[in-house]
Design an enzyme around this catalytic site. Structure first.
Site, PDB file in Angstrom:
ATOM      1  N   HIS A 268       0.839  -1.204   0.000  1.00 30.64           N
ATOM      2  CA  HIS A 268       0.000   0.000   0.000  1.00 30.64           C
ATOM      3  C   HIS A 268       0.879   1.262   0.000  1.00 30.64           C
ATOM      4  O   HIS A 268       0.717   2.147  -0.849  1.00 30.64           O
ATOM      5  CB  HIS A 268      -0.915  -0.021   1.231  1.00 30.64           C
ATOM      6  N   GLU A 269       1.822   1.312   0.914  1.00 32.24           N
ATOM      7  CA  GLU A 269       2.689   2.496   0.997  1.00 32.24           C
ATOM      8  C   GLU A 269       3.564   2.618  -0.257  1.00 32.24           C
ATOM      9  O   GLU A 269       3.890   3.718  -0.691  1.00 32.24           O
ATOM     10  CB  GLU A 269       3.551   2.466   2.265  1.00 32.24           C
ATOM     11  N   HIS A 272       1.746   4.558  -2.761  1.00 37.21           N
ATOM     12  CA  HIS A 272       1.891   6.004  -2.508  1.00 37.21           C
ATOM     13  C   HIS A 272       3.276   6.478  -2.966  1.00 37.21           C
ATOM     14  O   HIS A 272       3.420   7.527  -3.582  1.00 37.21           O
ATOM     15  CB  HIS A 272       1.743   6.302  -1.011  1.00 37.21           C
TER      16      HIS A 272
HETATM   17 ZN    ZN Z   1      -3.031   5.237   1.973  1.00 42.07          ZN
END
Ligand code: ZN
Length: 504
Positions: A268-269, A272
Site C-alpha cells: 500500500h505504501e 503512494h
Molecule cells: Zn493510503
C-alpha cells in the site's frame, strides 16, 4: 518564460523545501526519535511551521500571482503547452496562497494548539472509553472548521470546503450519490459472502522471522518498481509514506505471526511512494510536481495493494518465492488456503483491520456522520448512538464500546474532517483505472505471472503521475478512463474477485 513566472517558481520552491524538511522531521519523530527528545522536536517543528507559513504567505507571491493573472489573455509560455503549464501553476498556486493568507495567524496557531490538546484528550478518552471527555474538543474543532470555511468564502458550505481541501473539486452531494450507488451494490454481495460456507482458516501463520519478512517485502516492492535509490523503508507504529521527489520515506511494521499485514501495508505504501516518485522531478516544488489530492493518492496505493497484489497472477509469481523464504512456516498451508487468507472477507468493527469489501462501508458510515454533524442534524453528544446505529445497519455489528466505535480513529482529533471519503473515492478510482488499463493491455496478467509490473507502472506514470496537479480528480478520471467517476467498476471488480472464491 517571463521573469515574474521564474520568480514565482523560485518562491514556491523555497516554501516547498521548508515543507519537506518538516516532513523529514515528522518522519524521524515516528521512526527514530529517542523517548525524551519529544519537547525539543516540538520546538523545532513549531519553528519550521512558522518559517513555512511566512514563506508560503510571502506577499511577493501575491504580487507575482496578480501580475501573472493580469496577463492571462496573452500566453506567456514559450509554447502552447508551456502556456498551459503556466496557467496550471498560477491557478493552483493561487489556491494555496489564499489558503495561507486568508487565515489569520492567531486562528492558525489556535487550531494547532487545539489539535495537539485534542490528540492527547482523544488518546486518553479512547483508553478510558470515555467519549464525553473528548466531546468538547470535537465541538471546538467543528466550530473552527466552519470558521475556516468562512474565511475562505465557503461559509455557506463548510463541509464541501472540508472535502475540497483533501479532494479538490469534490463535494458532499456528489459523494452522497456515489456512495448510495456503491452501498446498493455492496450489500447483496456481502450478504451472499456471509452466507457462504467458505471461510479463510484462522491462525495459519506462525513464527515468520522478521529479517526474512524484510527481505521478502524488499523483493516485492522493488519488483513493483519502487526506486530505493530515491527512497527507503523503515519501521514505525503505524505505516505511512512521507516525502516527495527524490526522497520518499515509507514505513511498515512487523509481526512474526502476521506476515501478510506487513506485506500488504508495505505494498500500500509502495503505491503512494511510486506516485510520489513518478511526479515530474523537474517541476518539484510547483503544482506541476505535486500530487492531485488524497483520493488520487489512495487510488494509487489501493490499486497496487488490492487489484494487483491480491490477484492470482501476482501470487502465481510470488508464492514460490514466499515459500522459499518460509519453507517450514508454510509447509502445512495449501496454495488455496494461502490465496483465501490473502482475500479473506469478514466483517470487523475496526476500519483499519477491515477487508477491502467491508472497508467501503466503514467509510460510508463516517461520511454520513460528518455530513450530519456539519448540517446540524446530529449533535456531538449524540454521536456514539448514531455511530452504533449505523454500524449495526451497515456492518451488522454493534460496537461493544466507544473504543471500538466512535473513538477508534485519530482523524477527528486533528480536525481532519472531509478526509475519510478520500479512501473510498480512491477505491472507486483504482477499480476504474484497473478496467481501463486491462482493456488497453490484455496481456497484463501474463506479465504479472512473470513478475513484470513495468507496463502497468509505465501507464500510471504517463496517465496519472506525470500530470501532477494539472487536473482535479474527476477530470483526471474522465480523461484517463473516458467516463465519469463511478462505483460501477469497484462493484464489478469485487464481484469478479470474490464470487469465484466464496460463491461457487
Ligand atoms: Zn493510503
Amino acid at each position: 518564460m517571463s521573469a515574474a513566472y521564474e520568480r514565482l517558481l523560485a518562491k514556491l520552491k523555497r516554501a516547498h523545501h521548508l515543507c519537506t524538511v518538516t516532513g523529514l522531521l515528522g518522519w524521524d519523530e515516528q521512526v527514530n526519535l529517542p523517548p525524551d527528545s519529544a519537547d525539543q522536536r516540538a520546538e523545532q517543528m513549531a519553528l519550521l511551521a512558522e518559517l513555512h507559513h511566512a514563506a508560503a504567505g510571502d506577499p511577493e507571491i501575491g504580487a507575482l500571482l496578480a501580475e501573472l493573472e493580469a496577463q492571462k489573455c496573452h500566453p506567456i509560455g514559450d509554447t502552447l503547452s508551456g502556456a498551459d503549464d503556466v496557467r496550471v501553476v498560477v491557478r493552483e498556486a493561487r489556491k494555496d496562497y489564499d489558503r495561507v493568507v486568508k487565515l489569520p495567524a492567531d486562528f492558525v496557531s489556535g487550531k494547532a494548539r487545539l489539535a495537539s490538546a485534542a490528540y492527547h484528550a482523544w488518546a486518553e478518552a479512547k483508553a478510558k472509553n470515555d467519549f464525553a471527555a473528548f466531546a468538547p474538543f470535537l465541538e471546538k474543532h467543528l466550530a473552527l472548521a466552519k470558521q475556516e470555511a468562512g474565511y475562505l468564502g465557503r461559509g455557506d458550505r463548510p463541509y464541501d470546503y472540508a472535502i475540497d481541501k483533501h479532494d479538490p473539486g469534490m463535494d458532499a452531494a456528489t459523494i452522497t450519490a456515489l456512495f448510495a450507488e456503491l452501498k446498493t451494490g455492496l450489500v447483496p454481495l456481502l450478504r451472499a459472502i456471509a452466507a457462504s460456507p467458505v471461510r479463510a482458516k484462522e491462525n495459519i501463520f506462525k513464527g515468520f522471522p522478521i529479517e526474512a519478512q524484510r527481505e521478502f517485502l524488499r523483493e516485492v516492492t522493488e519488483r513493483l518498481g519502487f526506486n530505493y535509490r530515491r527512497g527507503r523503508i523503515d519501521v514505525s507504529l503505524h505505516p505511512f509514506c512521507e516525502g516527495s521527489g527524490a526522497d520518499i520515506r515509507m514505513t511498515t511494521r512487523f509481526d512474526a505471526d502476521n506476515p501478510l499485514d506487513s506485506l500488504f501495508s508495505s505494498i500500500h505504501e509502495t503505491g503512494h511512494g511510486l506516485y510520489e516518485q513518478g511526479l515530474p522531478l523537474a517541476a518539484q516544488g510547483t503544482p506541476l510536481g505535486q500530487n492531485a489530492g488524497m483520493g488520487v493518492h489512495e487510488s494509487q496505493s489501493r490499486l497496487w495493494e488490492n487489484q494487483v497484489a491480491r490477484s492470482r497472477a501476482f501470487w502465481t509469481f510470488f508464492e514460490p518465492r514466499f515459500r522459499e523464504k518460509f519453507p517450514e512456516q508454510l509447509a502445512a498451508v495449501s496454495p488455496q488456503e494461502l490465496y483465501l487468507a490473502v482475500n479473506e472477507v469478514a466483517p470487523t468493527l475496526i476500519r483499519v483491520d477491515s477487508d477491502e469489501v467491508h472497508y467501503n462501508l466503514h467509510i460510508i458510515l463516517r461520511f454520513e456522520i460528518e455530513r450530519r454533524l456539519f448540517s446540524g442534524e446530529l449533535a456531538v453528544a449524540d454521536l456514539p448512538a448514531a455511530w452504533n446505529a449505523l454500524s449495526k445497519e451497515l456492518l451488522g455489528l454493534t460496537p461493544t464500546s466507544d473504543k471500538v466505535g466512535v473513538l477508534q480513529d485519530v482523524h477527528w482529533s486533528g480536525g481532519a474532517f472531509g478526509y475519510f471519503p478520500s479512501y473510498c473515492l480512491g477505491n472507486m478510482m483504482a477499480a476504474q483505472l484497473w478496467f481501463t488499463v486491462r482493456a488497453r493491455f490484455p496481456d497484463l496478467d501474463a506479465e504479472f505471472v512473470r513478475g513484470d509490473f513495468s507496463r502497468l507502472l509505465g501507464w500510471l506514470r504517463t496517465e496519472i503521475h506525470e500530470q501532477g496537479r494539472r487536473y482535479e480528480m474527476r477530470e483526471l478520471v474522465r480523461r484517463v478512463t473516458g467516463e465519469e467517476l463511478t462505483p460501477k467498476y469497484l462493484l464489478r471488480y469485487l464481484q469478479e474477485r470474490y464470487a469465484p472464491l466464496y460463491l461457487q
